[in-house]
Scaffold this motif. Structure first.
Motif, PDB file in Angstrom:
ATOM      1  N   SER A 136       0.870  -0.752  -0.126  1.00 38.10           N
ATOM      2  CA  SER A 136      -0.189   0.081   0.191  1.00 38.10           C
ATOM      3  C   SER A 136       1.040   1.624   0.041  1.00 38.10           C
ATOM      4  O   SER A 136       0.524   1.842  -0.766  1.00 38.10           O
ATOM      5  N   ARG A 137       1.789   1.165   0.698  1.00 43.89           N
ATOM      6  CA  ARG A 137       3.008   1.878   0.995  1.00 43.89           C
ATOM      7  C   ARG A 137       3.317   2.048  -0.826  1.00 43.89           C
ATOM      8  O   ARG A 137       3.894   4.427  -0.916  1.00 43.89           O
ATOM      9  N   SER A 138       4.181   1.350  -0.987  1.00 44.84           N
ATOM     10  CA  SER A 138       4.624   1.500  -2.779  1.00 44.84           C
ATOM     11  C   SER A 138       2.859   1.901  -3.326  1.00 44.84           C
ATOM     12  O   SER A 138       4.349   3.011  -4.097  1.00 44.84           O
ATOM     13  N   VAL A 139       2.478   2.103  -3.349  1.00 42.51           N
ATOM     14  CA  VAL A 139       1.581   2.352  -4.287  1.00 42.51           C
ATOM     15  C   VAL A 139       1.037   3.879  -3.828  1.00 42.51           C
ATOM     16  O   VAL A 139       1.734   4.787  -4.564  1.00 42.51           O
ATOM     17  N   ALA A 140       1.208   4.206  -2.921  1.00 38.69           N
ATOM     18  CA  ALA A 140       1.252   5.566  -2.487  1.00 38.69           C
ATOM     19  C   ALA A 140       1.900   6.621  -2.734  1.00 38.69           C
ATOM     20  O   ALA A 140       1.545   7.602  -2.454  1.00 38.69           O
ATOM     21  N   ARG A 141       3.195   5.420  -2.992  1.00 43.40           N
ATOM     22  CA  ARG A 141       3.547   6.183  -3.247  1.00 43.40           C
ATOM     23  C   ARG A 141       4.482   6.271  -4.711  1.00 43.40           C
ATOM     24  O   ARG A 141       5.687   7.479  -4.837  1.00 43.40           O
ATOM     25  N   LYS A 142       4.152   6.100  -5.346  1.00 39.67           N
ATOM     26  CA  LYS A 142       4.616   6.305  -7.338  1.00 39.67           C
ATOM     27  C   LYS A 142       3.503   7.443  -7.172  1.00 39.67           C
ATOM     28  O   LYS A 142       2.302   7.657  -6.858  1.00 39.67           O
ATOM     29  N   PRO A 143       4.878   7.298  -8.634  1.00 37.84           N
ATOM     30  CA  PRO A 143       4.443   8.899  -8.082  1.00 37.84           C
ATOM     31  C   PRO A 143       3.558   9.439  -9.500  1.00 37.84           C
ATOM     32  O   PRO A 143       3.565   8.404 -10.083  1.00 37.84           O
ATOM     33  N   VAL A 144       2.519  10.221  -8.947  1.00 44.69           N
ATOM     34  CA  VAL A 144       1.294  11.010 -10.389  1.00 44.69           C
ATOM     35  C   VAL A 144       1.774  12.166 -11.082  1.00 44.69           C
ATOM     36  O   VAL A 144       2.738  13.150 -10.677  1.00 44.69           O
TER      37      VAL A 144
END
Length: 251
Positions: A136-144
């Motif tokens: 979840s943290r990895s997904v959250a950290r994925k830059p937009v």
């Protein structure tokens, strides 16, 4: 007392009869003495009682010793029975204690196994939870990235870094501005490529054969897609010139 056959005279007992009567009396006295001896009295007391009243019956055999031996034998038998009973009780108590110890050990082993299983299940659940949280943290950290030239260049640079394709923001930006002025829908319909039917398209004006050959996996297979166009052109430039940064004119 029996009457004499001769009137006025008493019949006298002969020697054998006297001895028989004396023996019976002595035996009665001995029996009475034995009945008065306490239960806990030892063989010595019984022996003294017997020797105090020697008995001789009609045949002259010493019966006191026989009676004494019988009493000693009975006492010994009683002691043996008591010891056997004590031994049986001790054996039963030991067996009961052993059974109880085995049951306790079994219960403790079962409890320990249950605790271990619960700990393993908890550890597994915790690991799964941590993995999920990390994902979840990895997904959250994925830059937009912004849907503009700056965002397209930055996203392309992230992919190029992952794939090992060299290039900098400055190198990409200067070539994009020279080739298309930042217009992802730009197309060249007048050069030799256009004449040959394969016009240059997109931000870095890549022709279809070059785009297909140097296409970077994970990006859309569309010449007009900004990120796909940039990464394919940078991949081509790295192969031909070492880096997009080394390109300063049409390529």
């Amino acid at each position: 007392m029996l009457a004499s056959s001769t009137p006025g005279r008493s019949r006298r007992l002969n020697k054998t009869q006297k001895l028989s009567v004396a023996g019976v009396s002595a035996l009665g006295a001995a029996a009475l003495a034995f009945s008065l001896v306490p239960a806990e009295a030892g063989a010595e007391t019984s022996t003294q009682a017997l020797t105090a009243a020697p008995v001789v019956v009609a045949d002259g055999a010493p019966q006191a010793r026989t009676v004494q031996a019988s009493i000693i034998e009975q006492h010994s038998t009683a002691e043996s029975l008591v010891k056997a009973a004590d031994a049986a009780r001790a054996k039963a108590a030991a067996a009961k204690a052993k059974t109880a110890a085995q049951a306790k050990a079994k219960a403790e082993a079962a409890a320990d196994a249950k605790a271990r299983a619960a700990a393993a299940a908890k550890a597994k659940a915790d690991a799964k939870k941590r993995s999920s949280q990390a994902a979840s943290r990895s997904v959250a950290r994925k830059p937009v990235y912004a849907n503009n030239l700056d965002g397209w260049i930055r996203e392309a640079l992230a992919i190029m870094k992952e794939k090992g394709i060299p290039g900098t923001y400055h190198g990409l930006h200067k070539n994009i501005m020279r080739e298309s002025s930042g217009n992802p829908r730009a197309i060249n319909n007048w050069d030799i490529n256009a004449i040959n039917g394969v016009p240059s398209k997109g931000l870095l004006q890549v022709i279809k054969p070059t785009f297909d050959f140097y296409h970077v996996a994970g990006t859309p297979k569309d010449q007009y897609d900004p990120v796909a166009n940039i990464t394919a052109a940078a991949n081509y430039a790295a192969d031909k010139y070492g880096s997009i940064d080394n390109v300063n004119s049409a390529y």
